[in-house]
Design a protein around this motif. Structure first.
Motif, PDB file in Angstrom:
ATOM      1  N   CYS A  25      -2.611  -1.206  -5.452  1.00  0.00           N
ATOM      2  CA  CYS A  25      -3.256   0.054  -5.066  1.00  0.00           C
ATOM      3  C   CYS A  25      -3.122   1.111  -6.150  1.00  0.00           C
ATOM      4  O   CYS A  25      -2.040   1.281  -6.734  1.00  0.00           O
ATOM      5  CB  CYS A  25      -2.647   0.577  -3.768  1.00  0.00           C
ATOM      6  N   ASP A  26      -4.207   1.809  -6.403  1.00  0.00           N
ATOM      7  CA  ASP A  26      -4.267   2.916  -7.352  1.00  0.00           C
ATOM      8  C   ASP A  26      -4.513   4.189  -6.551  1.00  0.00           C
ATOM      9  O   ASP A  26      -5.650   4.500  -6.196  1.00  0.00           O
ATOM     10  CB  ASP A  26      -5.402   2.661  -8.349  1.00  0.00           C
ATOM     11  N   PRO A  27      -3.467   4.955  -6.228  1.00  0.00           N
ATOM     12  CA  PRO A  27      -3.643   6.144  -5.387  1.00  0.00           C
ATOM     13  C   PRO A  27      -4.356   7.290  -6.081  1.00  0.00           C
ATOM     14  O   PRO A  27      -4.859   8.200  -5.414  1.00  0.00           O
ATOM     15  CB  PRO A  27      -2.197   6.530  -5.025  1.00  0.00           C
ATOM     16  N   GLU A  28      -4.420   7.268  -7.412  1.00  0.00           N
ATOM     17  CA  GLU A  28      -5.108   8.338  -8.138  1.00  0.00           C
ATOM     18  C   GLU A  28      -6.618   8.207  -8.016  1.00  0.00           C
ATOM     19  O   GLU A  28      -7.320   9.178  -7.774  1.00  0.00           O
ATOM     20  CB  GLU A  28      -4.673   8.316  -9.602  1.00  0.00           C
ATOM     21  N   TRP A  70      -9.584   6.651   2.135  1.00  0.00           N
ATOM     22  CA  TRP A  70      -8.331   6.158   1.580  1.00  0.00           C
ATOM     23  C   TRP A  70      -7.284   6.036   2.688  1.00  0.00           C
ATOM     24  O   TRP A  70      -7.063   6.960   3.461  1.00  0.00           O
ATOM     25  CB  TRP A  70      -7.834   7.094   0.500  1.00  0.00           C
ATOM     26  N   GLY A  71      -6.674   4.880   2.761  1.00  0.00           N
ATOM     27  CA  GLY A  71      -5.725   4.604   3.821  1.00  0.00           C
ATOM     28  C   GLY A  71      -6.313   3.779   4.953  1.00  0.00           C
ATOM     29  O   GLY A  71      -5.589   3.345   5.842  1.00  0.00           O
ATOM     30  N   THR A  93       0.840  -1.196   0.000  1.00  0.00           N
ATOM     31  CA  THR A  93       0.000   0.000   0.000  1.00  0.00           C
ATOM     32  C   THR A  93       0.877   1.248   0.000  1.00  0.00           C
ATOM     33  O   THR A  93       2.033   1.205   0.437  1.00  0.00           O
ATOM     34  CB  THR A  93      -0.919   0.049   1.233  1.00  0.00           C
ATOM     35  N   PRO A  94       0.326   2.380  -0.441  1.00  0.00           N
ATOM     36  CA  PRO A  94       1.103   3.634  -0.417  1.00  0.00           C
ATOM     37  C   PRO A  94       1.443   4.094   0.998  1.00  0.00           C
ATOM     38  O   PRO A  94       2.342   4.914   1.176  1.00  0.00           O
ATOM     39  CB  PRO A  94       0.174   4.634  -1.117  1.00  0.00           C
ATOM     40  N   TRP A  95       0.707   3.591   1.995  1.00  0.00           N
ATOM     41  CA  TRP A  95       0.975   3.995   3.378  1.00  0.00           C
ATOM     42  C   TRP A  95       1.879   3.006   4.103  1.00  0.00           C
ATOM     43  O   TRP A  95       2.012   3.044   5.313  1.00  0.00           O
ATOM     44  CB  TRP A  95      -0.322   4.225   4.146  1.00  0.00           C
ATOM     45  N   LYS A 108      -7.914   6.058  -5.823  1.00  0.00           N
ATOM     46  CA  LYS A 108      -8.098   5.638  -4.434  1.00  0.00           C
ATOM     47  C   LYS A 108      -8.900   4.337  -4.351  1.00  0.00           C
ATOM     48  O   LYS A 108      -9.905   4.236  -3.658  1.00  0.00           O
ATOM     49  CB  LYS A 108      -8.759   6.753  -3.609  1.00  0.00           C
TER      50      LYS A 108
END
Length: 389
Positions: free
Chosen positions: A182-185, A208-209, A139-141, A187
């Motif tokens: 994960c696609d952060p754009e 998100w997160g 994940t981005p986090w 979300k």
């Protein structure tokens, strides 16, 4: 049923003759023209095998980092059997490689911590008491999503540093999970399903997160081209499996690896040896690779499985079987072997992942030299070299 070779010849013939059995008009042109074709890679061919059976391009070196049921060198931690999906995470000046264990009841996941110079500094468990943990995704986090591969499988969110307890996320669906990206754009989290009639999903978290609440959706379509999404009514508790809850859900023959970069989610299907590309902004599905659409010679990539990418835009696709290679698919549409592992003929390559700086590639041989199904002979490797950025 025709053999894969006969089907490949048939598809080539119908393409050349303007046939419409598989696709029609512009849709066929798109599918036939775009998938990667064999060619010379940017690193050259794999050379003679080293002492570990690794055939690597010029300038690259490899080492064994861990072996199943043996202590990770320099630590007191015993490495898990059947190492599968993996990912790397930054940790101060060093990094951590996490790896799933695809065995029943005690599967879970473990991690190896590296110092700034690549020295192993520790190894430890990050998930216990789960079953058949196959692939997953970062994940981005900074957490690792470990996915259970059985009919009521869950996604577990884990801490690669081992400081926080793992949590299950039933809202992401109970099905035969394989991988996550994960696609952060947008979300969302994309999810693959390892069934012969499986689906491709996305999870839209409420926040998100935080993945404990949200909406699970399934991809609808009939093939390459425009697609759309629909909500899965009962993702947590069901009498009808998630893949059969929505009419028109697109079917995929054994969903495997999943990787997102720059607006595109790439995922693999093992039953038909394909690498799909989903353009998230355009909501369009295309083929990045299909062994049946290789126009010259035999396909270099078979048994497609886990997938990852480099900052250069290159995709690295591991083989389950095949001839135990990791193949490279370049942004210009060339598919070529990057490395090959000898002496592990009954195994599969799993868990490819790059260190945060992109200079090291990690992966495992799930069943090792013995090929024993319990994975007690698994190997985890590191390859270092001049990867392009």
């Amino acid at each position: 049923m025709s053999t894969p070779l006969n089907r490949r010849v048939f598809l080539r013939t119908t393409a050349i003759a303007g046939g419409t059995t598989a696709f029609t008009g512009a849709l066929w042109h798109q599918a036939f023209a775009d998938p990667a074709q064999p060619g010379a890679g940017p690193y050259g061919p794999p050379l003679a095998a080293d002492a570990n059976g690794l055939q690597l391009p010029k300038g690259f070196t490899g080492r064994v980092v861990a072996r199943s049921l043996q202590r990770v060198p320099g630590t007191r931690h015993t490495w898990h059997p059947a190492p599968d999906g993996g990912a790397c995470f930054g940790d101060g000046d060093g990094w951590v490689y996490v790896s799933n264990s695809e065995v029943p009841l005690v599967g879970g996941a473990s991690a190896v911590r590296f110092g700034a110079d690549g020295t192993v500094t520790s190894a430890y468990r990050i998930l216990n008491g789960t079953t058949l943990n196959c692939a997953g995704g970062a994940t981005p986090w900074g957490t690792w999503l470990s996915c259970e591969e059985h009919d009521l499988g869950l996604v577990y969110e884990t801490d690669p540093l081992g400081a926080k307890s793992a949590r299950s996320h039933p809202a992401m669906g109970r099905f035969k999970h394989e991988a996550a990206a994960c696609d952060p754009e947008r979300k969302v989290v994309y999810l693959t399903e390892d069934q012969s009639d499986g689906c491709f999903y996305r999870f839209r978290p409420k926040t998100w997160g935080e993945l404990s609440e949200g909406t699970l959706e399934v991809l609808l379509g009939t093939g390459t081209g425009p697609v759309r999404w629909a909500q899965v009514p009962n993702p947590r508790l069901w009498t009808t499996p998630t893949r059969n809850q929505v009419s028109g859900a697109m079917r995929f023959d054994g969903g495997e690896g999943c990787f997102y970069a720059s607006g595109i989610c790439y995922f693999t299907t093992k039953g038909d040896n394909r690498v799909w590309s989903y353009d998230a902004a355009a909501e369009r599905l295309d083929l990045a690779y299909d062994d049946d659409l290789v126009t010259e010679g035999e396909p270099p990539l078979t048994g497609v499985d886990n997938i990852t990418g480099a900052s250069s835009g290159d995709l690295f696709v591991a083989e389950d079987g095949g001839n135990m290679e990791i193949n490279l698919i370049t942004p210009d549409g060339t598919v070529t072997p990057f490395l090959r592992l000898l002496g592990h003929d009954e195994s599969e390559i799993t868990g490819p992942a790059f260190s945060p700086d992109g200079s090291r590639l990690y992966f495992s041989s799930q069943r090792g030299k013995s090929g024993f199904v319990a994975g007690t002979d698994g190997y985890t490797y590191e390859v270092t070299g001049p990867f392009r950025h």
